[in-house]
Scaffold this active site. Sequence first.
Site, PDB file in Angstrom:
ATOM      1  N   LYS A  97      48.323  34.319  37.230  1.00 41.88           N
ATOM      2  CA  LYS A  97      46.983  34.418  36.642  1.00 41.88           C
ATOM      3  C   LYS A  97      46.978  35.057  35.250  1.00 41.88           C
ATOM      4  CE  LYS A  97      44.441  32.725  40.047  1.00 41.88           C
ATOM      5  NZ  LYS A  97      43.574  31.523  39.919  1.00 41.88           N
ATOM      6  N   GLU A 119      35.053  35.864  38.248  1.00 40.65           N
ATOM      7  CA  GLU A 119      35.073  35.913  39.699  1.00 40.65           C
ATOM      8  C   GLU A 119      36.508  36.108  40.170  1.00 40.65           C
ATOM      9  OE1 GLU A 119      37.335  32.542  39.170  1.00 40.65           O
ATOM     10  OE2 GLU A 119      35.522  33.081  38.063  1.00 40.65           O
ATOM     11  N   SER A 387      53.646  31.288  43.235  1.00 40.31           N
ATOM     12  CA  SER A 387      52.603  31.680  42.291  1.00 40.31           C
ATOM     13  C   SER A 387      52.268  33.159  42.295  1.00 40.31           C
ATOM     14  CB  SER A 387      51.327  30.878  42.558  1.00 40.31           C
ATOM     15  OG  SER A 387      50.916  31.035  43.905  1.00 40.31           O
TER      16      SER A 387
END
Length: 415
Positions: A97, A119, A387
């Site tokens: 991210k 969010e 990830s």
Amino acid sequence: MNSYENYFKHEPDHNGNFGPYGGSYVSPELNKIMEEIRDAYETISKSQKFVSELRAIRKHFQGRPTPVYHAQRLSERLGNCQIYLKREDLNHTGAHKLNHCMGEALLAKYMGKKKIIAETGAGQHGVALATAAAYFNLECDIYMGEVDIEKQAPNVSRMKLLGARVVPVSAGLKTLKEAVDACFAAYLEDPVNQIYCIGSVVGPHPFPQMVRDFQHVIGVEAREQFFEMVGEDPDVVTACVGGGSNAIGIFSGFLDSCSELHGVEPLGRGEQIGDNAASLTYGSEGIMHGFNSIMLKDKDGGPAPVYSVASGLDYPSTGPEHAFLRDTGRAKYFTIDDEHALEAFYVLSRLEGIIPALESSHAVAHAMRLARENTGKRPLSILVNLSGRGDKDMDYIISHFGFGEKYLEKFNSLG
């Protein structure tokens, strides 16, 4: 595949469409804001200063490039396969991210914004954005469903420690979809001083393109690293898909290769509405949160309730580029249920000393299934985008599922 050599010049088009998907379906007021962001991004992303600063951040702050790791023990135990992991769990903050959060925050800085909002579901995007806000000295609000706040307590603490304000969302199912709703509402209250940094390849144009571009670094690194290790491209590249940012990131580096691209959606508890979040598998075309894609619908045509043991995957739609890649046949999409994702979580922890995020565990489980189904003489090479790391999930998993004895026994019996 020669047809994908100039892919990034044509997808998306000027209106943000990937074939019939994407676009910007928002109010006139919000559309003006989206155009401002699009114009700023298109200008700044071609600026040497912007690109140079982002590259320096990736190298000196994020710790990129992240390595590709050969999961030798797992491969040997499964047999007839070689499984490799793109270690995005080693990216600063523990997930992919931060790749787009640092890019979005840098864009906010160049646009003169004072605050970034977002969010989060599993909390990884929230932690990454809070980190970016601290780095650039920006205010930060993170909207998070109350269910996810309880499940992801470690990440909530990290966000607060980094200086972000965590805003609980109590509407509806109190998970990711409701957090997005609340964040959009807050954004409209002050679009001048703040910017909504969407957490995946979803939302109105330019966010699906912008987040993909920032995540493209995963695929570029992975392809070069894998070729250096093995001397060819992998047979299969796989990643979990909720909104789909980590998957688009690694897929984008292999579009013009002969590698199969496999996205893995969460089947959760099963095929019934409300028991999964596998939009590409069970959904149909529809508009939500300002973009057109494939979404799970209730009987009235609105977003259906969704579920996954992985908080970062429980979203009733998916990125428009994934819908496009599915329709064109360049990528295939599969499902993994909670039980197999949990098995992969425990097995990877035990065999490789790597505790994966529950989201990533879906992709690991798919690789394990491919290996078990590979009855050919030629070993299958599989590159998994790992990830994120599973620190955020440990308290929840241990309290609900223990230390995985039954999953490890099942794996040992299957071989």
